[in-house]
Design a protein around this motif. Structure first.
Motif, PDB file in Angstrom:
ATOM      1  N   HIS A 196       3.978   5.523   4.873  1.00  0.00           N
ATOM      2  CA  HIS A 196       3.731   5.528   5.802  1.00  0.00           C
ATOM      3  C   HIS A 196       2.179   4.713   5.319  1.00  0.00           C
ATOM      4  CE1 HIS A 196       4.765   8.810   8.842  1.00  0.00           C
ATOM      5  NE2 HIS A 196       5.752   7.669   9.098  1.00  0.00           N
ATOM      6  N   GLY A 197       1.184   3.601   5.809  1.00  0.00           N
ATOM      7  CA  GLY A 197      -0.040   3.415   4.990  1.00  0.00           C
ATOM      8  C   GLY A 197      -1.383   3.429   5.818  1.00  0.00           C
ATOM      9  N   THR A 198      -2.029   3.826   6.194  1.00  0.00           N
ATOM     10  CA  THR A 198      -3.352   3.598   6.856  1.00  0.00           C
ATOM     11  C   THR A 198      -3.560   4.105   7.306  1.00  0.00           C
ATOM     12  OG1 THR A 198      -3.069   1.286   6.440  1.00  0.00           O
ATOM     13  CG2 THR A 198      -4.646   1.560   7.457  1.00  0.00           C
ATOM     14  N   MET A 224      -2.062  -3.105   2.323  1.00  0.00           N
ATOM     15  CA  MET A 224      -2.293  -4.197   1.373  1.00  0.00           C
ATOM     16  C   MET A 224      -0.235  -3.304  -0.057  1.00  0.00           C
ATOM     17  SD  MET A 224      -3.059  -6.589   2.969  1.00  0.00           S
ATOM     18  CE  MET A 224      -3.000  -8.194   1.730  1.00  0.00           C
ATOM     19  N   THR A 225      -0.176  -2.641  -0.045  1.00  0.00           N
ATOM     20  CA  THR A 225       0.581  -1.627  -1.112  1.00  0.00           C
ATOM     21  C   THR A 225       1.600  -1.566  -0.531  1.00  0.00           C
ATOM     22  OG1 THR A 225      -1.091  -0.551  -2.132  1.00  0.00           O
ATOM     23  CG2 THR A 225       1.304   0.003  -2.589  1.00  0.00           C
ATOM     24  N   VAL A 226       1.421  -1.409   0.567  1.00  0.00           N
ATOM     25  CA  VAL A 226       2.769  -0.745   1.336  1.00  0.00           C
ATOM     26  C   VAL A 226       4.025  -2.211   2.118  1.00  0.00           C
ATOM     27  CG1 VAL A 226       3.463  -0.031   3.866  1.00  0.00           C
ATOM     28  CG2 VAL A 226       2.236   1.540   2.355  1.00  0.00           C
ATOM     29  N   GLU A 227       2.539  -3.178   2.311  1.00  0.00           N
ATOM     30  CA  GLU A 227       3.280  -4.771   2.984  1.00  0.00           C
ATOM     31  C   GLU A 227       4.245  -4.919   1.432  1.00  0.00           C
ATOM     32  OE1 GLU A 227       0.345  -5.030   7.172  1.00  0.00           O
ATOM     33  OE2 GLU A 227       0.551  -6.212   5.328  1.00  0.00           O
ATOM     34  N   TYR A 228       3.250  -4.891   0.555  1.00  0.00           N
ATOM     35  CA  TYR A 228       3.510  -5.588  -1.248  1.00  0.00           C
ATOM     36  C   TYR A 228       5.219  -5.443  -1.208  1.00  0.00           C
ATOM     37  CZ  TYR A 228       3.766  -8.324  -5.815  1.00  0.00           C
ATOM     38  OH  TYR A 228       4.051  -8.951  -6.748  1.00  0.00           O
ATOM     39  N   LEU A 229       5.152  -3.866  -1.598  1.00  0.00           N
ATOM     40  CA  LEU A 229       5.970  -3.277  -1.267  1.00  0.00           C
ATOM     41  C   LEU A 229       7.649  -3.317  -0.957  1.00  0.00           C
ATOM     42  CD1 LEU A 229       5.460   0.496  -2.128  1.00  0.00           C
ATOM     43  CD2 LEU A 229       5.858  -1.184  -3.965  1.00  0.00           C
ATOM     44  N   THR A 230       7.573  -3.936  -0.008  1.00  0.00           N
ATOM     45  CA  THR A 230       8.412  -4.162   1.594  1.00  0.00           C
ATOM     46  C   THR A 230       8.477  -5.931   1.294  1.00  0.00           C
ATOM     47  OG1 THR A 230       7.041  -3.694   3.325  1.00  0.00           O
ATOM     48  CG2 THR A 230       8.540  -4.640   4.547  1.00  0.00           C
ATOM     49  N   TRP A 231       7.516  -6.546   1.009  1.00  0.00           N
ATOM     50  CA  TRP A 231       7.975  -7.691   0.419  1.00  0.00           C
ATOM     51  C   TRP A 231       9.088  -7.819  -0.835  1.00  0.00           C
ATOM     52  CZ3 TRP A 231       7.322 -11.445  -3.311  1.00  0.00           C
ATOM     53  CH2 TRP A 231       7.471 -12.750  -3.098  1.00  0.00           C
ATOM     54  N   ILE A 244       8.880   1.403   7.255  1.00  0.00           N
ATOM     55  CA  ILE A 244       8.230   1.233   6.481  1.00  0.00           C
ATOM     56  C   ILE A 244       6.772   1.105   7.587  1.00  0.00           C
ATOM     57  CG2 ILE A 244       6.592  -0.218   5.068  1.00  0.00           C
ATOM     58  CD1 ILE A 244       9.852  -0.428   3.393  1.00  0.00           C
ATOM     59  N   ILE A 245       5.774   1.987   7.670  1.00  0.00           N
ATOM     60  CA  ILE A 245       5.104   1.472   9.085  1.00  0.00           C
ATOM     61  C   ILE A 245       3.597   1.135   8.676  1.00  0.00           C
ATOM     62  CG2 ILE A 245       4.095   2.205  10.853  1.00  0.00           C
ATOM     63  CD1 ILE A 245       6.326   4.624  10.955  1.00  0.00           C
ATOM     64  N   PRO A 246       3.649  -0.165   8.544  1.00  0.00           N
ATOM     65  CA  PRO A 246       1.888  -0.085   7.201  1.00  0.00           C
ATOM     66  C   PRO A 246       1.011   0.111   7.843  1.00  0.00           C
ATOM     67  CG  PRO A 246       3.486  -2.300   7.403  1.00  0.00           C
ATOM     68  CD  PRO A 246       4.130  -0.904   8.498  1.00  0.00           C
ATOM     69  N   VAL A 247       0.487   0.080   9.240  1.00  0.00           N
ATOM     70  CA  VAL A 247      -0.434   0.617   9.709  1.00  0.00           C
ATOM     71  C   VAL A 247       0.068   2.155  10.887  1.00  0.00           C
ATOM     72  CG1 VAL A 247      -2.750   0.220  11.257  1.00  0.00           C
ATOM     73  CG2 VAL A 247      -1.164  -1.381   9.778  1.00  0.00           C
ATOM     74  N   VAL A 248      -0.074   3.174  10.115  1.00  0.00           N
ATOM     75  CA  VAL A 248       0.172   4.305  11.805  1.00  0.00           C
ATOM     76  C   VAL A 248      -1.571   4.825  12.279  1.00  0.00           C
ATOM     77  CG1 VAL A 248       2.016   4.843   9.867  1.00  0.00           C
ATOM     78  CG2 VAL A 248      -0.356   5.836   9.486  1.00  0.00           C
ATOM     79  N   ASN A 249      -2.598   4.125  11.469  1.00  0.00           N
ATOM     80  CA  ASN A 249      -3.941   4.386  12.548  1.00  0.00           C
ATOM     81  C   ASN A 249      -4.547   2.912  13.079  1.00  0.00           C
ATOM     82  OD1 ASN A 249      -5.990   5.247  14.200  1.00  0.00           O
ATOM     83  ND2 ASN A 249      -6.964   5.964  11.446  1.00  0.00           N
ATOM     84  N   PRO A 250      -3.482   3.029  13.650  1.00  0.00           N
ATOM     85  CA  PRO A 250      -4.392   0.773  14.284  1.00  0.00           C
ATOM     86  C   PRO A 250      -5.398   0.788  14.563  1.00  0.00           C
ATOM     87  CG  PRO A 250      -2.071   1.814  15.456  1.00  0.00           C
ATOM     88  CD  PRO A 250      -2.597   2.431  14.577  1.00  0.00           C
ATOM     89  N   ASP A 251      -6.245   2.222  15.964  1.00  0.00           N
ATOM     90  CA  ASP A 251      -7.055   2.057  16.434  1.00  0.00           C
ATOM     91  C   ASP A 251      -8.291   2.018  15.447  1.00  0.00           C
ATOM     92  OD1 ASP A 251      -5.901   1.547  18.690  1.00  0.00           O
ATOM     93  OD2 ASP A 251      -5.831   3.622  19.208  1.00  0.00           O
ATOM     94  N   GLY A 252      -7.712   2.870  14.481  1.00  0.00           N
ATOM     95  CA  GLY A 252      -8.843   3.134  13.463  1.00  0.00           C
ATOM     96  C   GLY A 252      -9.250   1.330  12.386  1.00  0.00           C
ATOM     97  N   TRP A 274       0.544   6.621   1.986  1.00  0.00           N
ATOM     98  CA  TRP A 274      -0.791   6.191   1.192  1.00  0.00           C
ATOM     99  C   TRP A 274      -1.929   6.035   1.706  1.00  0.00           C
ATOM    100  CZ3 TRP A 274       2.126   4.263  -3.687  1.00  0.00           C
ATOM    101  CH2 TRP A 274       3.605   4.303  -3.536  1.00  0.00           C
ATOM    102  N   HIS A 275      -2.454   6.397  -0.165  1.00  0.00           N
ATOM    103  CA  HIS A 275      -3.995   6.514   0.105  1.00  0.00           C
ATOM    104  C   HIS A 275      -4.687   5.982  -0.182  1.00  0.00           C
ATOM    105  CE1 HIS A 275      -4.744   9.978   3.908  1.00  0.00           C
ATOM    106  NE2 HIS A 275      -2.486   9.945   3.070  1.00  0.00           N
TER     107      HIS A 275
END
Ligand code: ZN
Length: 443
Positions: free
Chosen positions: A190-192, A202-209, A233-241, A325-326
């Motif tokens: 989980h990211g963000t 960006m980290t979670v996405e880089y690992l995915t890529w 893999i979910i890069p942004v779990v808090n999209p509104d924020g 990921w924080h």
């Protein structure tokens, strides 16, 4: 930041935030932070008293533990008042507004004009690596996931685990190997969750890529890793924020859920997981606070969606490796946040894996690796209750359940507002850490 620990505070010269941006974080008008200066005030054992003094200022306080220092961004109109306090301080950032603009991703007033890297899309192929040279709008993050999935269509699918309170998708990607879809235990990332912690996206996405790229290029180690795990893999779990940090307040932390009884907005999703939620300390019952836990355990729609998704995985092949990921502080933290005397059952294994990961990060080529400190359970943990890692440890029975606090280790404004030029070095060292961790857990 979520999983702060008192003991680590004693070990580190500086440990960042649970910010309590009480003065301005709930404003609805865009905040540019122009003219704000960021200071580190050395507290010399007078933390509480100095904190009280500083609360009279229009300011954003970055850290809650005041034992050694307080990092604080002070508004221009109160700089004189701050100076008159005659505190022992260092200047960390001359102008926070300038730093935020240099970061290239914040446009006040709701107009999205993120300075996304040009030409990152390559129709039919994996997005260009130059994606990692800048930050991006939420919409571009969604397109990026589409493109990654399209480039790896036989071994992946998009997942949409639910919606935010403002209706944005909690979208991610599921990768699998030769055993087929859903045939192996889950790696769940989980990211963000905290909106302002952009480097986590960006980290979670880089690992995915890198996983997908490695498999496409028939890299044996990476193919083997994907063969032995199903990745969710979910890069942004808090999209509104996250969107709010790009339009209105770069330092926003919570989600954007409105409260019936308060004009303050937002719940700290990482205090809202429905496990040990109402343990005293470690979260706030006030909707205006940065660590507001919500009205009931798991009452935010985002956490409900993430809980439902995790249950699905548990009912399948189980969740083996969970990482939330924080940023920031460069820490690898094991549970528990809710009980300072309790250790995870497999503590020796988890801490050894965390130490190995930290070592692999540090060993990054050309001496570029940063020092990450694995967290140890101790009697004096900083309490953080209703957090994701306690939930995944005990409710989902994950073998490892970590909160990783990314780059940098400290440093005032640049803590959350990490310049785009630092993205690549930060994500590369984490990839190195994962390339040690994942094969070692598969043995
Ligand atoms: Zn955080």
């Amino acid at each position: 930041m979520n999983c702060e620990k008192m003991k680590l505070l004693a070990l580190l010269p500086y440990l960042a935030p649970l910010a309590s941006a009480a003065v301005i974080s709930n404003a609805n008008q865009p905040i540019t932070y122009d003219g704000y200066k960021v200071f580190r005030v050395l507290t010399h054992g007078q933390g509480e008293e100095i904190e009280r003094q500083l609360q009279s200022l229009k300011a954003v306080q970055y850290n809650l533990n005041t034992q050694t220092n307080i990092e604080i961004a002070v508004a221009p109109e109160d700089l004189k008042k701050f100076e008159q306090m005659e505190l022992d301080f260092q200047l960390l950032d001359e102008d926070l507004g300038v730093s935020i603009r240099a970061e290239g991703g914040f446009y006040p007033g709701g107009e999205m004009r993120i300075a996304s890297t040009p030409n990152w899309r390559r129709p039919g192929a994996l997005p260009d690596k130059n994606w990692f040279q800048s930050y991006h709008s939420f919409d571009d993050h969604l397109k990026w996931l589409d493109d990654v999935q399209a480039a790896f269509s036989s071994n992946s699918e998009l997942i949409n685990v639910g919606k935010s309170s403002e209706g944005r998708p909690l979208k991610g990607i599921h990768l699998w190997g030769q055993g087929g879809k859903g045939s192996k235990p889950a790696v769940l990332w989980h990211g963000t969750v905290h909106a302002r912690e952009w480097i986590s996206t960006m980290t979670v996405e880089y690992l995915t890529w890198n996983l997908v790229n490695g498999h496409l290029n028939k890299d044996k180690t990476i193919t083997d890793i994907i063969d032995k795990n199903d990745f969710y893999i979910i890069p942004v779990v808090n999209p509104d924020g996250f969107v709010y940090t790009q339009t209105t307040n770069r330092l926003w932390r919570k989600n954007r859920l409105k409260h019936p009884s308060s004009s303050c907005v937002g719940t700290d999703m990482n205090r809202n997981w429905p496990y040990q939620w109402n343990v005293t300390g470690g979260s706030s019952t006030s909707p205006c606070d940065e660590t507001f836990r919500g009205l009931e355990p798991g009452n935010t729609v985002e956490i409900q969606a993430l809980v439902a998704h995790s249950r699905e995985l548990v009912a399948g092949k189980g969740i083996k490796k969970y990482i939330d990921w924080h940023s920031f502080s460069q820490l690898i933290l094991l549970p528990y946040g809710y009980d300072c005397k309790k250790r995870v059952e497999n503590y020796e294994r988890q801490i050894a894996l965390a130490q190995g990961t930290a070592k692999a990060i540090k060993a990054t080529a050309r001496g570029l690796g940063s020092t990450f400190t694995p967290g140890e359970t101790c009697p004096d943990l900083y309490k953080a209750v209703g957090g994701s890692t306690d939930y995944m440890q005990d409710m989902s029975k994950a073998e490892i359940s970590w909160c990783i606090e990314l780059h940098p280790s400290g440093g005032g404004a640049s803590g959350f507002v990490l310049p785009p030029s630092k993205i690549m070095s930060s994500v590369t060292e984490i990839w190195n850490g994962m390339m040690w961790l994942l094969p070692n857990m598969n043995k």
